[in-house]
Write a protein that holds these residues in place. Structure first.
Motif: not given
Length: 290
Positions: A62-63, A65-68, A71-72, A116, A165-166, A227
């Protein structure tokens, strides 16, 4: 060690069929108490622990900035703190005996991060730093406990089927891809021969040395290729399972879905593992040529 007792038992049965002895000790490596309990179970089954391998990992494709945050944190606790807790449990048993080997499974991404996969790359960098610090402390104490890191290239493992996977497409290892047996051979060799670090595969060496000398060039290369190289042509589905928080059901083996594209090994690995005898042989030949 892992969280799925059924799959662990399947692996144990395979070991027994091949004539070995196995003990199943499930544990979530992000929990220090569970890792300690598993180590106690292994010690009770075998009497002592001579080699301890830290290999648990979790990742998020995932990028950043899209990871909570949750989750990180979870990916970091499994991949990085799992290695820390495993090392602690191993040292509690090895230091009193003043012998043993702790082997950290690293990656080319422990030296050269890629887009990613920020949680995984950050954790592998952290393991390398922690291991360097520990190695110095053990040498200061004149301990005979050894610490080794084995850095791997892209492998055809199931992690690309169960990592969270995002991305719009299903993830894939960055080519060239190698079969996991190559990593197993290197790890087995490293468990019997002391070396500070083992680089497995020419892509690993290229990534490490490129980043040492021209990191900016590597940045620009990954901007162009990083990417697309990590995404297959198969669209991702919102219902695809992942193992970040819970095991994924199914009978997974060592190999993933990329066997048609994966190589068995490289000449570089053989040359790296046996560089001492190889160098001696070349010197002998050179001496005779004179």
């Amino acid at each position: 060690m892992g969280r799925d007792p059924d799959r662990l038992e399947q692996a144990a049965e395979e070991v027994r069929r091949l004539g070995g002895t196995a003990a199943v000790c499930p544990a979530d490596v992000a929990d220090a108490a569970l890792v300690e309990a598993a180590a106690a179970g292994v010690e009770a089954a075998f009497g002592r622990i001579d080699v301890w391998i830290n290999n648990a990992m979790a990742t998020i494709y995932s990028p950043f900035h899209e990871i909570s945050p949750e989750d990180y944190k979870r990916a970091t606790e499994v991949t990085y703190l799992g290695a820390v807790y495993g090392t602690m449990a191993a040292l509690r048993r090895m230091r009193p005996r003043n012998e043993g080997l702790i082997l950290q499974v690293g990656s080319a991404l422990a030296y050269r991060a890629i887009p990613l996969q920020a949680p995984y790359c950050g954790a592998k960098f952290a393991i390398r730093g922690f291991t360097d610090a520990l190695r110095c402390e053990l040498r200061h104490d004149r301990s005979r406990v050894r610490v080794t890191m084995v850095h791997l290239p892209a492998l055809n493992t199931p992690q690309f089927d169960w990592g969270k996977n995002r991305l719009p497409m299903r993830p894939q290892p960055v080519p060239p891809i190698f079969q996991p047996e190559m990593a197993a051979r290197a790890i087995c060799w490293a468990s019997r021969h002391y070396r500070r670090e083992v680089y497995v595969g020419l892509p690993t060496i290229k990534a490490i040395w490129t980043n040492k000398f021209v990191p900016g060039l590597a940045d620009r290369y990954l901007v162009r290729t990083g990417y697309a190289a990590q995404q297959s042509r198969q669209p991702a589905e919102a219902t695809d399972p992942d193992n970040l928080w819970q095991p994924v059901a199914g009978n997974f083996a060592a190999r993933g879905r990329f066997s048609g594209r994966a190589e068995d090994g490289t000449l570089q690995l053989w040359a790296s593992l046996y560089r001492g005898p190889l160098a001696a042989g070349l010197l002998a030949v050179a001496g005779q040529a004179r």
